[in-house]
Design a protein around this motif. Sequence first.
Motif, short mmCIF file in Angstrom:
data_model
loop_
_atom_site.label_atom_id
_atom_site.label_comp_id
_atom_site.label_asym_id
_atom_site.label_seq_id
_atom_site.Cartn_x
_atom_site.Cartn_y
_atom_site.Cartn_z
N CYS A 1 32.97 45.29 39.34
CA CYS A 1 33.28 44.95 37.95
C CYS A 1 32.55 43.67 37.53
O CYS A 1 31.98 43.61 36.44
CB CYS A 1 34.79 44.79 37.78
N GLU A 2 32.57 42.68 38.39
CA GLU A 2 31.90 41.44 38.07
C GLU A 2 30.39 41.68 37.96
O GLU A 2 29.76 42.20 38.88
CB GLU A 2 32.17 40.39 39.16
N ARG B 1 31.95 47.54 31.98
CA ARG B 1 33.00 46.75 31.34
C ARG B 1 33.04 47.02 29.84
O ARG B 1 32.01 47.19 29.21
CB ARG B 1 32.75 45.25 31.58
N PRO C 1 40.14 43.17 35.58
CA PRO C 1 39.12 42.46 36.36
C PRO C 1 39.58 42.05 37.75
O PRO C 1 38.76 41.91 38.66
CB PRO C 1 38.81 41.24 35.49
N CYS D 1 37.66 47.24 33.05
CA CYS D 1 36.60 47.76 33.92
C CYS D 1 36.73 49.27 34.03
O CYS D 1 37.81 49.78 34.37
CB CYS D 1 36.69 47.14 35.31
#
Length: 428
Positions: free
Chosen positions: A247-248, A271, A305, A354
């Motif tokens: 996700c990041e 995202r 997240p 996400c």
Amino acid sequence: MINKRRSTAVLVGLLAAAALIGPSPAGADDETTEPVAEPPKVELVLDVSGSMRARDIDGRSRISVAQQAFNEVVDALPDETQLGIRVLGATYRGKDKKQGCLDTQQIVPVGPVDRTQAKAAVAGLRPTGFTPVGLALRSAAQDLGTGSTTRRIVLITDGEDTCAPPDPCEVARELAAQGTRLVVDTLGLAPDEKVRKQLLCIAGATGGTYTAAQSADELTGRIKQLVDRARDTYTATPAVVGGGAACEGAPLLAPGVYSDREAFSEHRWYRVPVRAGQELRASVSVALDRPVNPDYGVLLRATAPDGRELVRGVDAGSGRTDVVSAGLRWSAADEDEDGPSPEPSAGAEQTTVCLVVSNSFAAKPGTRARPGMPVELTVDVVPASPAPDGPDLGRGWVLLLLLTLAGLLTGLVAGLLTRWWVHTWRVN
């Protein structure tokens, strides 16, 4: 290649995208910009190689059946459709394979149809040479050009490519990997297993369909259906995006339609910003453009997240076996069912959701893993639409009291009816 009914998400998404707060999401356009619809574009690619002389369709030659079908399709063509016609194996009569495998020409350019010209061009065709299907497909894609609408190639052939390279299946994958909205539908005129497999591969690589036509009526009806389907397309080409491994750092998406590719048993992350009072709606389709083991599935999830799962998507079967789909919907109100959904506003708190697309595909031996499977992701963010308020029957003592009263009333009514019936029976 890959579900048409989701095109309305593009227009709604473009209007909602301008209101999102935070980093500029991929695919977000100025709210004053409206997509300009292009006319549907179709190119019919006809095999005119020597094998089309065979007289095995309703006692007629394959080429005469194809010519009749073309004439009927041209007469019924919607006025807004732009049509082109390309042939292969139609002019070279010699034995030099190298030269014969270059034999493909566009006899009617893609554009508004001159019916008289198109019929005359097809009527003069005589079965002649080799079968350079791969080269004809690549050339047909160039004929159709690029644009904001889905383009279709309808390939009609009775034989396997006799000129590879380029292999027609590899050409189809090459065209699909370019990320353009190009669909190839195939029609087979001969009951041959090798031809069937090749045409299935071509169609599957681009999200198209394969049909075996064994009569003049079948061929005419199917071509008309495919040409009509060209009108049912997106008003804008899906944006090409590359999902992240977590996700990041995953791409930030505005509402719209996106295309990607996913390897076997892979997870890809995206995202989407969602404000309080808004609802996220997403769907994903994965095209099976190569042989896979029969046990497979696609999973679409929405997570926070921090990794906490918010909602898991459900299968969205369409009856097709060449595309697997799933969809989900989520809003911040789902996290707190006790309070009403707030109206979205420019200053509302924003949550980054996400989206995770996962698949459980497993390749059969000898199947190429790269490029990945074609993925189409549709994202929309709309005002939340909670279910209407109603009696709260699921809250402990209230439910128990209602059940008790219902039982007492049922028993009382049953007793009165029984006494009345016994009294009446004894008197009579």
